[in-house]
Design a protein around this motif. Structure first.
Motif, PDB file in Angstrom:
ATOM      1  N   GLN A 188      -0.106  -8.895   2.975  1.00 13.10           N
ATOM      2  CA  GLN A 188      -0.630  -7.586   2.884  1.00 13.10           C
ATOM      3  C   GLN A 188       0.114  -6.587   3.720  1.00 13.10           C
ATOM      4  O   GLN A 188       0.143  -6.843   4.969  1.00 13.10           O
ATOM      5  N   SER A 189       0.395  -5.654   3.024  1.00 10.74           N
ATOM      6  CA  SER A 189       1.590  -4.732   3.946  1.00 10.74           C
ATOM      7  C   SER A 189       1.300  -3.370   3.418  1.00 10.74           C
ATOM      8  O   SER A 189       0.775  -3.136   2.212  1.00 10.74           O
ATOM      9  N   VAL A 190       1.635  -2.278   4.039  1.00  9.35           N
ATOM     10  CA  VAL A 190       1.853  -1.018   3.395  1.00  9.35           C
ATOM     11  C   VAL A 190       3.225  -0.600   4.024  1.00  9.35           C
ATOM     12  O   VAL A 190       3.612  -0.986   4.553  1.00  9.35           O
ATOM     13  N   GLY A 227       0.913  -1.043   0.065  1.00  8.69           N
ATOM     14  CA  GLY A 227       0.085   0.043  -0.025  1.00  8.69           C
ATOM     15  C   GLY A 227       0.931   1.105   0.127  1.00  8.69           C
ATOM     16  O   GLY A 227       1.868   1.220   0.731  1.00  8.69           O
ATOM     17  N   GLY A 228       0.662   2.277  -0.907  1.00 11.37           N
ATOM     18  CA  GLY A 228       1.165   3.575  -0.851  1.00 11.37           C
ATOM     19  C   GLY A 228       2.037   3.560  -2.153  1.00 11.37           C
ATOM     20  O   GLY A 228       2.676   4.533  -2.463  1.00 11.37           O
ATOM     21  N   LEU A 229       2.356   2.385  -2.895  1.00  9.77           N
ATOM     22  CA  LEU A 229       2.939   2.088  -3.959  1.00  9.77           C
ATOM     23  C   LEU A 229       2.829   2.891  -5.216  1.00  9.77           C
ATOM     24  O   LEU A 229       1.446   3.121  -5.482  1.00  9.77           O
ATOM     25  N   ARG A 230       3.495   3.558  -5.759  1.00  6.80           N
ATOM     26  CA  ARG A 230       3.191   4.592  -7.062  1.00  6.80           C
ATOM     27  C   ARG A 230       2.805   3.776  -8.081  1.00  6.80           C
ATOM     28  O   ARG A 230       3.149   2.665  -8.509  1.00  6.80           O
ATOM     29  N   LEU A 231       1.497   4.064  -8.808  1.00  2.00           N
ATOM     30  CA  LEU A 231       1.055   3.508  -9.865  1.00  2.00           C
ATOM     31  C   LEU A 231       0.857   4.491 -11.084  1.00  2.00           C
ATOM     32  O   LEU A 231       0.313   5.579 -10.601  1.00  2.00           O
ATOM     33  N   ASP A 232       1.645   4.213 -12.069  1.00  2.41           N
ATOM     34  CA  ASP A 232       1.494   5.314 -13.359  1.00  2.41           C
ATOM     35  C   ASP A 232       0.616   4.578 -14.143  1.00  2.41           C
ATOM     36  O   ASP A 232       0.739   3.480 -14.742  1.00  2.41           O
ATOM     37  N   ILE A 233      -0.466   5.603 -14.719  1.00  2.00           N
ATOM     38  CA  ILE A 233      -1.519   5.193 -15.634  1.00  2.00           C
ATOM     39  C   ILE A 233      -1.542   6.118 -16.887  1.00  2.00           C
ATOM     40  O   ILE A 233      -1.831   7.669 -16.485  1.00  2.00           O
ATOM     41  N   GLN A 234      -1.443   5.768 -17.900  1.00  2.00           N
ATOM     42  CA  GLN A 234      -1.532   6.836 -19.156  1.00  2.00           C
ATOM     43  C   GLN A 234      -2.924   6.983 -19.563  1.00  2.00           C
ATOM     44  O   GLN A 234      -3.736   6.242 -19.583  1.00  2.00           O
TER      45      GLN A 234
END
Length: 450
Positions: free
Chosen positions: A301-303, A186-193
């Protein structure tokens, strides 16, 4: 009795692991929840640890009192500004156990009575969202879902104080992001075009799974993938200006996505998207063997928690979120300084991505409101209790701020409760998937990231 003793022992052991004695070093930064309490309320580390231990104990005490005295129990809240005590309202204060840090006071009404009144007020105010504030023994009405005439009628019909909650402006924190590395957390960056080939994104919230097939999914904010600029099949990757690691891909089932217009644009709407883990990323994010992890498997499951992985086990329903409690959020909003090749999420120079902690100011079935610092790029990131290690929600909207966090700021942000989103998507899909948070294995892992 044995189960209660065991639960108390596990909570104590968790605190011993989470809040280890000794000064923080560069390799082991101070715990964010403790640092927040020390800074915000000018208390010692020992006092901050005491308050968090009281917070952990409060949930079990709430269940006990609500179950034993439903006709007398009003509720509880942590009064951080006045000594960090747990105030418990009861029509007969003598029913409250005499425990360290617990202060009983005489309530005029029980929670059961006030909730019944809140339902009536909601009906008079045009079915607006309402909730009970135990600290003031009042009914709170969400102005955004009601009319002026309805609010006037609601106040006249209630036998208790009725106040109006001005909804926080829905400035959505949806932009390009930066965060750390595997394992999936949780908190990981997700890049979406987007459709126009520009790149936006959000922080990852939690991992979900189908209780039937065990297929994995990620939970993010709906506005990250559902808008007029996202009409194609979205692919979420990590590190756009790098390896572009595949994380998730939009599936064909529209029931897994928030309904544009019907929900997301309306007060009290649902802001979620559930995306299947990209098959090309399964080996990296899910099946990778970490040599220093118990049983050669990463936490299920982790953050991200201040340089560590904090395992999350289950969730706390929005209705049980404790007002006044210290909670934390993880996100990846970031504006790079000149010369650094990362996409600017609009957070503003000086804002540090990672972990921020704050105080729950209110909670209802639709949102959890927290006085906490966040910026553009944190959308969809997880909100959680660092003491109980329970999920609470994902970031949806809030006050508009840029740049570094300001101590003592009154900034408020709103989080969609995990409990509400799971109930909604399971209802929409007819329990076809039976979505649940990915459970934690028996081993509890708490380690530094490499």
């Amino acid at each position: 009795m044995r189960q209660k003793v065991l639960s108390g022992l596990l909570a104590t052991l968790a605190l011993m692991v989470l809040f280890r004695a000794g000064p923080a070093t560069a390799a082991e930064p101070a715990d964010p929840a403790i640092s927040y309490l020390m800074s915000e309320y000018a208390v010692s580390q020992a006092e901050a640890e005491r308050r968090l231990k009281l917070q952990a104990d409060a949930y079990g005490l709430h269940e006990q009192l609500a179950g034993q005295h439903p006709g007398q129990y009003l509720g509880m809240w942590l009064d951080q500004a006045n000594g960090g005590v747990l105030r418990i309202g009861m029509t007969d204060p003598g029913l409250v156990p005499k425990l360290p840090g617990v202060v009983a006071y005489r309530a005029k009404h029980s929670m059961r009575e006030l909730r019944a009144t809140a339902q009536k007020v909601s009906a008079v105010a045009g079915n607006a969202a309402t909730w009970v504030d135990p600290a003031t023994e009042s009914i709170v009405v969400n102005r955004a879902g009601s009319t002026l005439v309805g609010l006037t009628a609601a106040r006249a019909s209630a036998l208790v104080p009725v106040r109006v909650n001005e909804r926080i402006p829905d400035e959505l924190k949806c932009s390009t992001l930066y965060c750390g590395q595997a394992p999936l957390m949780g908190g990981l960056r997700l890049d979406i075009q987007r459709d126009d080939l520009s790149v936006g994104g959000c922080s990852l919230g939690y991992q979900l799974q189908s209780a039937i097939t065990k297929d994995r999914f990620v939970l993010v904010a709906g506005h990250c993938t559902r808008s007029g600029t996202h009409t194609h099949v979205d692919n979420a990757v990590h590190q756009w200006f790098g390896p572009k690691l595949p994380v998730a891909v939009e599936g064909g089932a529209t029931d897994l996505l928030a309904e544009i217009g019907k929900n997301m644009a309306n007060p009290g709407g649902y802001d979620y998207a559930i995306l299947p883990i990209d098959p090309d990323g399964q080996d990296f994010w899910i099946k990778t063997v970490w040599a220093d992890v118990v049983g050669s498997r990463p936490p299920s499951q982790s953050v991200y928690y201040n340089g560590k992985l904090l395992p999350i086990s289950g969730f706390t329903a929005a209705s049980s979120a404790l007002v006044g409690s210290t909670v934390c959020a993880s996100g990846s909003g970031y504006t790079p300084p000149s010369g650094v090749s990362y996409v600017d999420s609009g957070a503003g120079l000086g804002y540090e991505p990672g972990t921020h902690c704050g105080t729950v100011t209110s909670s209802d079935e639709s949102h959890i409101t927290v006085r906490i610092c966040s910026r553009k790029g944190d959308s969809g990131g997880p909100l959680y209790d660092p003491v109980t290690r329970k999920a609470l929600g994902i970031l949806s909207s809030g006050h508009s701020r840029t740049g570094a966090c300001v101590p003592g700021d009154t900034e408020l942000n709103m989080y969609e409760p995990v409990s509400r989103l799971l109930a909604r998507v399971n209802e929409r899909t007819g329990n076809q998937y039976q979505f649940e948070l990915v459970p934690q294995p028996e081993e509890r892992i708490f380690r530094h990231l490499p």
